[in-house]
Every structure is written in structure tokens, then in C-alpha cells.
Design a protein around this motif. Structure first.
Motif, PDB file in Angstrom:
ATOM      1  N   TRP A  27      52.419 -17.767  11.672  1.00  0.00           N
ATOM      2  CA  TRP A  27      51.049 -18.212  11.424  1.00  0.00           C
ATOM      3  C   TRP A  27      50.519 -17.542  10.167  1.00  0.00           C
ATOM      4  CZ3 TRP A  27      49.309 -16.987  17.114  1.00  0.00           C
ATOM      5  CH2 TRP A  27      49.927 -17.902  17.968  1.00  0.00           C
ATOM      6  N   LEU A  49      51.146 -17.528  24.729  1.00  0.00           N
ATOM      7  CA  LEU A  49      50.983 -16.979  23.395  1.00  0.00           C
ATOM      8  C   LEU A  49      50.810 -18.077  22.357  1.00  0.00           C
ATOM      9  CD1 LEU A  49      53.646 -14.112  23.535  1.00  0.00           C
ATOM     10  CD2 LEU A  49      51.156 -13.867  23.618  1.00  0.00           C
ATOM     11  N   ASP A  50      51.479 -19.204  22.551  1.00  0.00           N
ATOM     12  CA  ASP A  50      51.343 -20.317  21.600  1.00  0.00           C
ATOM     13  C   ASP A  50      49.924 -20.872  21.576  1.00  0.00           C
ATOM     14  OD1 ASP A  50      53.962 -20.198  20.755  1.00  0.00           O
ATOM     15  OD2 ASP A  50      54.680 -21.622  22.261  1.00  0.00           O
ATOM     16  N   TRP A  96      51.524  -9.263  14.035  1.00  0.00           N
ATOM     17  CA  TRP A  96      52.072 -10.044  15.140  1.00  0.00           C
ATOM     18  C   TRP A  96      51.920 -11.541  14.869  1.00  0.00           C
ATOM     19  CZ3 TRP A  96      49.834 -13.517  18.543  1.00  0.00           C
ATOM     20  CH2 TRP A  96      50.633 -13.926  19.607  1.00  0.00           C
ATOM     21  N   THR A 129      54.564 -12.725  12.530  1.00  0.00           N
ATOM     22  CA  THR A 129      55.898 -12.859  13.115  1.00  0.00           C
ATOM     23  C   THR A 129      56.060 -14.194  13.833  1.00  0.00           C
ATOM     24  OG1 THR A 129      55.298 -11.811  15.239  1.00  0.00           O
ATOM     25  CG2 THR A 129      56.070 -10.361  13.456  1.00  0.00           C
ATOM     26  N   ARG A 130      54.963 -14.827  14.169  1.00  0.00           N
ATOM     27  CA  ARG A 130      55.022 -16.145  14.809  1.00  0.00           C
ATOM     28  C   ARG A 130      54.929 -17.280  13.790  1.00  0.00           C
ATOM     29  NH1 ARG A 130      54.995 -15.560  20.096  1.00  0.00           N
ATOM     30  NH2 ARG A 130      54.601 -17.786  20.446  1.00  0.00           N
ATOM     31  N   LYS A 179      46.963 -20.162  18.738  1.00  0.00           N
ATOM     32  CA  LYS A 179      46.768 -20.843  17.465  1.00  0.00           C
ATOM     33  C   LYS A 179      45.486 -21.659  17.510  1.00  0.00           C
ATOM     34  CE  LYS A 179      49.373 -23.372  13.966  1.00  0.00           C
ATOM     35  NZ  LYS A 179      50.663 -24.028  13.630  1.00  0.00           N
TER      36      LYS A 179
END
Length: 380
Positions: free
Chosen positions: A187, A157-158, A181, A184-185, A161
Motif C-alpha cells: 500500500w 487485515l485486507d 507495515w 509491506t502489504r 485498505k
């Protein structure tokens, strides 16, 4: 004279024998189910609510939906005649869309009367019309949305970016979900342009597989069957949106109606809902037959059915439901607010579950629980 009369009787007998034989043949074929889908649908769905020949208040009703598996209720209900049966002599007209914003515009413009639509466009349409449109009158589906990626470019998932991820349209349900979503990270993404720590590329679902194949996008947050089409192209599922919601349930498709049409033709709305309820019942009882029916409907709409590996992968993730899952719609509205796509809305009046609960009651089924503030349902 006697011979003349006998000759005339013989000629009449010769003319009527072929017709009688044809009627007998047709009756035999019908009893075997040939030329009919009657053996595929529940008996309760074969007679209009008001009885054969029941006349409703509108000569026709226009239904809008997507050629997506998340609109399985519409795909199957239209193809199998389950909705038309309940309408009796009222003609069912249909039109399809790629994404919710265009569909809700058609609803607000009056070119569509009832529509299957995602929560974000429903909320946007309601807010933009200052509460005049639309009304959510039933649920239709939960689930069926995935984040799929090119495994050579994205392994975790990272890794998203800096990558380019497709969503169907600015402000549509999947677009809002992905923006939320990403937030929430931690970004940052400009919702309007799609530019930021991850690039959001708004792409029509019909061409997303081509965009993926060409390398112009690295993945997509999309509904079925687009997600499974990308998997067939070599993509992998990195995230199932159902995993982000309590109990794995979130509204992906509701049934909405123009308030003007609901006021003028409540009997027609109720007939359509009776058709959708019976369609969902049939889908849940005949999963394999319903999958084939949905695929046949997609072929009619797009000219090509889904490959077995695509629909077999996509179909299990689609959950049809009459419950509009109102709490999840409110959460999705909050996500749109957080993304800057919507000012905090007053959703009072967006729901009217009275017609649905009338239908459920007539079928001896429990009512859908009213969603609390924002509903006009008074337990009718």
C-alpha cells in the motif's frame, strides 16, 4: 525553695511525656509499615548508591516520560521512590509528554535531562542534532503495541485498505511502524499527509478513544493502555506488533540522556539508571503490585485510573528490560528511512552503555552486550 524546684521538675515531666508517647507511637507504626511503602520495595533499593546522605554533582535532575504503560519503569520508579532513593539529596523533577517528537525537542532544548522515549524519536533527535543529542543509555520496555479496529468495519487485515487508522503523532514510533507495515502489504501512503491507500490520522492518545467512539477513525496502531481502552469501547485486536519481530521482542522505550548532562553529571545518570534497574527488577518480581502502582501513577497524572478490565488486558503485554535491544532500533530507523521520514542516518555514538554496565556490575549482574558499531561502550 525545695518545693519550687520539685514543681518545676513536675512541669517539665508533663511537657515531655506527650512527646515521648508520640515518638513511641510513630515508631510502632513505622515498624508495622503504616504510612510507608518500604514493605513494597526490595531492600537493596532503600539506600542510595553512595549511602544515606551521599551528595551528587547536580542539585536536581528532570525526568521526562509518557503516561503510558509502555513507560512502566518511569511510572513505577517515580511513584515508589525507587529512583529518588538512588539520587539521595538530588531532587527528582518530572514532566510528561504525549509522544516522542515533543519530548526529544525538550531534551535537545535542555528542559529535560533524562527521558524515557521510543526509538524513532531518539533516532530523529540524534540526527537533527548532528549527533549531539541524545545518548541511549539503557533499555526500558518491549512490546505493548497493538493494531485495534472496529470489527463492524474491519474484519481482516485486507479490510484496512481505504480505512482511517490513528497513530499518536507524525514520526513517532507507532506512526513509523504502521507506515512500514502498510508498505509491506504494497500500500502507498504519503507519510507527511497520511493520505493514501490507507489514511493515517495522527491523534493524541488521550483523545483517540473519543475519535474511535465518534467514528472519525476506524482503528488505531497505538501503545498501551490506549489499545485496551479501545477494546473496552468494542474494538478488537487485529494485530500485536510483537508478532512481527524475531522472538517477539522489539524496543518500544529506551532511557536517553542529554549528552551535555551526561558529560557534566555522570554520577547522576548512573544513580538514575541504578533506580531504573532496581525498578525493573521489582516490577518483574511483583507483577500485581507493580500493576497497581502503575495504575495509581496514571491516576495521579491524568486524574483517573484505568478500569480493571483495561489494565488487566494491557499489563501482560508490557515487558520491562534493561537491554536496549539495539538491533531492533536499527531496523526501526530503516523503516523511517523507507517511509521517507528520515535520511539514512549515521548512528555512530548514539549508544553509551558504559554507565548501565557499571550499575549492572555493581549489582553482580551480567553486562548488556554492546550493540556493535554505533556504541561508545567499551566494556566499562
Amino acid at each position: 525553695m525545695f518545693r519550687a524546684r520539685r514543681a518545676r521538675r513536675a512541669r517539665r515531666a508533663r511537657r515531655t511525656r506527650p512527646a515521648a508517647a508520640l515518638l513511641l507511637l510513630l515508631a510502632a507504626l513505622t515498624s508495622c509499615g503504616y504510612g510507608s511503602r518500604a514493605d513494597q520495595v526490595p531492600a537493596a533499593a532503600q539506600t542510595p548508591a553512595g549511602g544515606a546522605g551521599a551528595k551528587l554533582s547536580a542539585g536536581s535532575v528532570t525526568l521526562g516520560y509518557f503516561p503510558n504503560l509502555t513507560h512502566a519503569t518511569a511510572l513505577v520508579g517515580v511513584r515508589e521512590g525507587l529512583i529518588q532513593r538512588e539520587l539521595g539529596g538530588t531532587a527528582l523533577k518530572t514532566t510528561t509528554f504525549n509522544a516522542g517528537p515533543a519530548e526529544v525537542e525538550a531534551l535537545n532544548a535542555g528542559s529535560v535531562d533524562i527521558a524515557f522515549i521510543g526509538p524513532s524519536p531518539a533516532v530523529n533527535g540524534y540526527v537533527k542534532s548532528k549527533g549531539r543529542n541524545p545518548r541511549i543509555v539503557s533499555g526500558s520496555a518491549s512490546g505493548g503495541v497493538k493494531l485495534v479496529v472496529n470489527p463492524e468495519r474491519i474484519k481482516t487485515l485486507d479490510d484496512l485498505k481505504g480505512k482511517r487508522i490513528a497513530t499518536p503523532q507524525l514520526g513517532n514510533t507507532q506512526d513509523v511502524a504502521f507506515l512500514n507495515w502498510a508498505a509491506t502489504r504494497g500500500w502507498k501512503v504519503d507519510a507527511a499527509s497520511g493520505k493514501g491507500d490507507v489514511s493515517v490520522v495522527r491523534t493524541n492518545n488521550t483523545i483517540t478513544p473519543d475519535a474511535y467512539r465518534s467514528g472519525s477513525v476506524d482503528g488505531a496502531w497505538v501503545p498501551e493502555p490506549t489499545a485496551s481502552k479501545l477494546v473496552a469501547e468494542g474494538a478488537t485486536v487485529l494485530l500485536d506488533e510483537s508478532d512481527l519481530w524475531p522472538d517477539g521482542k522489539f524496543v518500544i522505550t529506551n532511557v536517553v540522556v542529554s549528552q551535555e548532562f551526561l558529560k557534566a553529571h555522570p554520577d547522576v545518570v548512573e544513580a538514575v539508571l541504578r533506580g531504573t534497574v532496581k525498578t525493573n527488577e521489582w516490577i518483574n518480581a511483583h507483577r500485581d503490585e507493580a500493576k497497581a502502582s502503575a495504575n495509581a501513577a496514571l491516576k495521579t497524572l491524568s486524574g483517573k485510573e484505568l478500569e480493571p478490565e483495561v489494565i488487566d488486558r494491557a499489563w501482560p503485554g508490557i515487558v520491562v528490560t534493561d537491554d536496549p535491544l539495539a538491533a531492533t532500533l536499527r531496523a526501526q530507523a530503516d523503516h523511517a528511512v523507507a517511509a521517507g521520514l528520515l535520511e539514512r542516518p549515521d548512528l555512530t555514538g548514539i549508544y553509551d552503555l558504559g554507565p548501565l554496565n557499571e550499575v549492572l556490575g555493581s549489582l553482580h549482574r551480567p553486562p548488556v552486550t554492546p550493540p556493535g558499531p554505533g556504541s561508545d561502550d567499551q566494556g566499562r
